[in-house]
Write a protein that holds these residues in place. Structure first.
Motif, PDB file in Angstrom:
ATOM      1  N   ARG A 114      18.091  -3.563  -8.846  1.00  0.00           N
ATOM      2  CA  ARG A 114      17.868  -3.688  -7.401  1.00  0.00           C
ATOM      3  C   ARG A 114      16.376  -3.619  -7.123  1.00  0.00           C
ATOM      4  O   ARG A 114      15.669  -2.764  -7.655  1.00  0.00           O
ATOM      5  CB  ARG A 114      18.594  -2.567  -6.647  1.00  0.00           C
ATOM      6  N   LEU A 115      15.918  -4.514  -6.275  1.00  0.00           N
ATOM      7  CA  LEU A 115      14.505  -4.545  -5.884  1.00  0.00           C
ATOM      8  C   LEU A 115      14.416  -4.631  -4.372  1.00  0.00           C
ATOM      9  O   LEU A 115      15.145  -5.407  -3.742  1.00  0.00           O
ATOM     10  CB  LEU A 115      13.802  -5.763  -6.506  1.00  0.00           C
ATOM     11  N   SER A 116      13.545  -3.835  -3.781  1.00  0.00           N
ATOM     12  CA  SER A 116      13.296  -3.947  -2.345  1.00  0.00           C
ATOM     13  C   SER A 116      11.802  -3.837  -2.092  1.00  0.00           C
ATOM     14  O   SER A 116      11.099  -3.083  -2.781  1.00  0.00           O
ATOM     15  CB  SER A 116      14.038  -2.857  -1.566  1.00  0.00           C
ATOM     16  N   ILE A 117      11.312  -4.618  -1.124  1.00  0.00           N
ATOM     17  CA  ILE A 117       9.912  -4.533  -0.718  1.00  0.00           C
ATOM     18  C   ILE A 117       9.866  -4.384   0.798  1.00  0.00           C
ATOM     19  O   ILE A 117      10.726  -4.896   1.514  1.00  0.00           O
ATOM     20  CB  ILE A 117       9.088  -5.761  -1.172  1.00  0.00           C
ATOM     21  N   ASP A 118       8.862  -3.664   1.258  1.00  0.00           N
ATOM     22  CA  ASP A 118       8.712  -3.420   2.686  1.00  0.00           C
ATOM     23  C   ASP A 118       7.237  -3.557   3.053  1.00  0.00           C
ATOM     24  O   ASP A 118       6.379  -2.927   2.426  1.00  0.00           O
ATOM     25  CB  ASP A 118       9.219  -2.015   3.040  1.00  0.00           C
ATOM     26  N   PHE A 119       6.945  -4.404   4.043  1.00  0.00           N
ATOM     27  CA  PHE A 119       5.600  -4.549   4.586  1.00  0.00           C
ATOM     28  C   PHE A 119       5.553  -3.871   5.951  1.00  0.00           C
ATOM     29  O   PHE A 119       6.404  -4.140   6.808  1.00  0.00           O
ATOM     30  CB  PHE A 119       5.231  -6.032   4.773  1.00  0.00           C
ATOM     31  N   GLU A 120       4.561  -3.035   6.165  1.00  0.00           N
ATOM     32  CA  GLU A 120       4.373  -2.407   7.473  1.00  0.00           C
ATOM     33  C   GLU A 120       2.926  -2.587   7.924  1.00  0.00           C
ATOM     34  O   GLU A 120       2.000  -2.125   7.252  1.00  0.00           O
ATOM     35  CB  GLU A 120       4.714  -0.925   7.426  1.00  0.00           C
ATOM     36  N   ARG A 121       2.741  -3.265   9.055  1.00  0.00           N
ATOM     37  CA  ARG A 121       1.394  -3.416   9.625  1.00  0.00           C
ATOM     38  C   ARG A 121       1.200  -2.334  10.674  1.00  0.00           C
ATOM     39  O   ARG A 121       1.938  -2.263  11.653  1.00  0.00           O
ATOM     40  CB  ARG A 121       1.219  -4.808  10.253  1.00  0.00           C
ATOM     41  N   VAL A 235      11.773   3.350  -9.796  1.00  0.00           N
ATOM     42  CA  VAL A 235      10.308   3.345  -9.798  1.00  0.00           C
ATOM     43  C   VAL A 235       9.840   2.874  -8.426  1.00  0.00           C
ATOM     44  O   VAL A 235      10.265   1.818  -7.950  1.00  0.00           O
ATOM     45  CB  VAL A 235       9.745   2.420 -10.897  1.00  0.00           C
ATOM     46  N   THR A 236       8.986   3.661  -7.803  1.00  0.00           N
ATOM     47  CA  THR A 236       8.470   3.346  -6.470  1.00  0.00           C
ATOM     48  C   THR A 236       6.955   3.204  -6.527  1.00  0.00           C
ATOM     49  O   THR A 236       6.265   4.076  -7.078  1.00  0.00           O
ATOM     50  CB  THR A 236       8.830   4.450  -5.464  1.00  0.00           C
ATOM     51  N   VAL A 237       6.444   2.112  -5.973  1.00  0.00           N
ATOM     52  CA  VAL A 237       5.002   1.921  -5.836  1.00  0.00           C
ATOM     53  C   VAL A 237       4.697   1.742  -4.353  1.00  0.00           C
ATOM     54  O   VAL A 237       5.302   0.900  -3.689  1.00  0.00           O
ATOM     55  CB  VAL A 237       4.504   0.694  -6.625  1.00  0.00           C
ATOM     56  N   VAL A 238       3.783   2.554  -3.848  1.00  0.00           N
ATOM     57  CA  VAL A 238       3.341   2.451  -2.456  1.00  0.00           C
ATOM     58  C   VAL A 238       1.840   2.220  -2.461  1.00  0.00           C
ATOM     59  O   VAL A 238       1.104   2.941  -3.149  1.00  0.00           O
ATOM     60  CB  VAL A 238       3.666   3.734  -1.659  1.00  0.00           C
ATOM     61  N   PHE A 239       1.379   1.205  -1.730  1.00  0.00           N
ATOM     62  CA  PHE A 239      -0.068   0.997  -1.648  1.00  0.00           C
ATOM     63  C   PHE A 239      -0.470   0.593  -0.238  1.00  0.00           C
ATOM     64  O   PHE A 239       0.329   0.065   0.539  1.00  0.00           O
ATOM     65  CB  PHE A 239      -0.549  -0.027  -2.682  1.00  0.00           C
ATOM     66  N   ARG A 240      -1.733   0.880   0.070  1.00  0.00           N
ATOM     67  CA  ARG A 240      -2.307   0.519   1.382  1.00  0.00           C
ATOM     68  C   ARG A 240      -3.507  -0.382   1.171  1.00  0.00           C
ATOM     69  O   ARG A 240      -4.371  -0.096   0.342  1.00  0.00           O
ATOM     70  CB  ARG A 240      -2.768   1.765   2.147  1.00  0.00           C
ATOM     71  N   THR A 241      -3.543  -1.477   1.920  1.00  0.00           N
ATOM     72  CA  THR A 241      -4.725  -2.314   1.962  1.00  0.00           C
ATOM     73  C   THR A 241      -5.051  -2.544   3.427  1.00  0.00           C
ATOM     74  O   THR A 241      -4.243  -3.106   4.173  1.00  0.00           O
ATOM     75  CB  THR A 241      -4.519  -3.650   1.208  1.00  0.00           C
ATOM     76  N   SER A 242      -6.192  -2.014   3.859  1.00  0.00           N
ATOM     77  CA  SER A 242      -6.589  -2.025   5.265  1.00  0.00           C
ATOM     78  C   SER A 242      -5.481  -1.388   6.109  1.00  0.00           C
ATOM     79  O   SER A 242      -5.104  -0.250   5.866  1.00  0.00           O
ATOM     80  CB  SER A 242      -6.916  -3.448   5.727  1.00  0.00           C
ATOM     81  N   ILE A 245       0.716  -1.212   4.871  1.00  0.00           N
ATOM     82  CA  ILE A 245       1.287  -0.364   3.823  1.00  0.00           C
ATOM     83  C   ILE A 245       2.470  -1.114   3.203  1.00  0.00           C
ATOM     84  O   ILE A 245       3.350  -1.595   3.921  1.00  0.00           O
ATOM     85  CB  ILE A 245       1.767   0.983   4.394  1.00  0.00           C
ATOM     86  N   VAL A 246       2.466  -1.216   1.886  1.00  0.00           N
ATOM     87  CA  VAL A 246       3.520  -1.935   1.165  1.00  0.00           C
ATOM     88  C   VAL A 246       4.273  -0.945   0.283  1.00  0.00           C
ATOM     89  O   VAL A 246       3.669  -0.137  -0.420  1.00  0.00           O
ATOM     90  CB  VAL A 246       2.930  -3.062   0.298  1.00  0.00           C
ATOM     91  N   THR A 247       5.597  -1.007   0.337  1.00  0.00           N
ATOM     92  CA  THR A 247       6.443  -0.145  -0.485  1.00  0.00           C
ATOM     93  C   THR A 247       7.345  -0.998  -1.364  1.00  0.00           C
ATOM     94  O   THR A 247       8.032  -1.902  -0.874  1.00  0.00           O
ATOM     95  CB  THR A 247       7.321   0.773   0.390  1.00  0.00           C
ATOM     96  N   ILE A 248       7.340  -0.717  -2.649  1.00  0.00           N
ATOM     97  CA  ILE A 248       8.199  -1.401  -3.623  1.00  0.00           C
ATOM     98  C   ILE A 248       9.119  -0.370  -4.250  1.00  0.00           C
ATOM     99  O   ILE A 248       8.655   0.663  -4.737  1.00  0.00           O
ATOM    100  CB  ILE A 248       7.365  -2.081  -4.731  1.00  0.00           C
TER     101      ILE A 248
END
Length: 283
Positions: A114-121, A235-242, A245-248
């Motif tokens: 299972r894979l999920s991605i989330d974009f939050e501006r 496995v969770t990866v969270v990163f911020r660019t400007s 915020i992106v969550t995988i």
């Protein structure tokens, strides 16, 4: 005759008085509603974030990447089912320029992935806080909640290596030595009689901050408890660019009882996807 002489004199006096008032105003008098004293006192609005829109989440992951993360996709023989699997399921959202997400779930002969991605501006509604500042605040809250362990010193068998016996059950299982050959204790260090050998977590696979991804990033890795049934790894990866915020989240549940997903392989796939998504945002 005297009445006629009086009227012009009064008019002259009134004109003089009016001229005096006008002159006072011309010499620097300020109108009652002047705003001159307020010049430069208004607080400037904080800077807006770099991003004004978001990528379409279900279209953000290419087929080759999905093939690597979800091996069951290539095992599907029905073209319609395979295409549906590639498309994923879009998350419910009311404004795709503020938040968008997608989930893929595929079964294979050996596991369900299972894979999920989330974009939050992130948008700040406080003039004193920029969009980037608000996003950094939200990201920091997420990282703190993940409760990442202290970094493990480099070098096998280092005294500062994490002892899984002190970790929480899910993390202890997630960082144990049953999924990779180098995760276990050094065989040259015998444990006292009647006690289990300690397991050490190599720095390469423990939950940690990622210094080489975007502006800020961290990786978490948890493994379900239990030993008789197959255990799911997430496995969770969270990163911020400007101000985004992106969550995988990448999870695998093996089919065979007693099987454990490989931590290093899953982390590597998730990190590669994170790097691609960060590049997509910047591109």
């Amino acid at each position: 005759m005297q009445r006629k002489a009086y009227v012009p004199g009064a008019a002259v006096l009134l004109a003089a008085l009016l001229a005096g008032c006008t002159g006072a105003s011309d010499e620097g008098g300020s109108p009652a509603d002047s705003k001159g004293g307020d010049t430069g006192t208004t607080t400037a609005a904080a800077q807006p974030g770099k991003y004004r829109t978001l990528p379409e989440a279900c279209g953000a992951v290419d087929h080759d990447t999905l093939d690597a993360l979800l091996p069951g996709v290539e095992q599907l023989t029905d073209p319609a089912q395979q295409e549906k699997a590639y498309q994923g399921a879009a998350a419910l959202t009311y404004d795709t320029d503020r938040r968008d997400g997608c989930t893929w779930k595929v079964e294979s002969a050996s596991a369900t992935d299972r894979l999920s991605i989330d974009f939050e501006r992130v948008v700040s509604y406080d003039n004193a806080v920029s969009d980037d500042g608000k996003a950094e605040e939200l990201y920091t809250t997420r990282e703190t909640a993940a409760d990442l362990p202290e970094p493990v010193a480099s070098g096998t068998g280092s005294p500062s290596s994490t002892d899984d016996s002190t970790a929480t059950p899910s993390r202890a299982a997630g960082k144990g030595g049953d999924d990779a050959g180098d995760d276990g204790a050094d065989a040259s260090d015998p444990a006292p009689s009647g006690s289990p050998s300690p397991t050490r977590t190599p720095a390469a696979v423990q939950p940690r901050v990622l210094d080489d991804l975007a502006d800020q990033a961290f990786l978490d890795d948890t493994l379900g408890t239990g030993s008789s049934a197959a255990r799911q790894r997430t496995v969770t990866v969270v990163f911020r660019t400007s101000n985004v915020i992106v969550t995988i989240e990448y999870a695998e549940q093996p089919t065979a009882s007693g099987s454990t997903p490989n931590s290093e392989e899953m982390q590597d796939r998730a990190r590669k996807l994170a790097a691609k998504l960060a590049g997509r945002l910047d591109g």
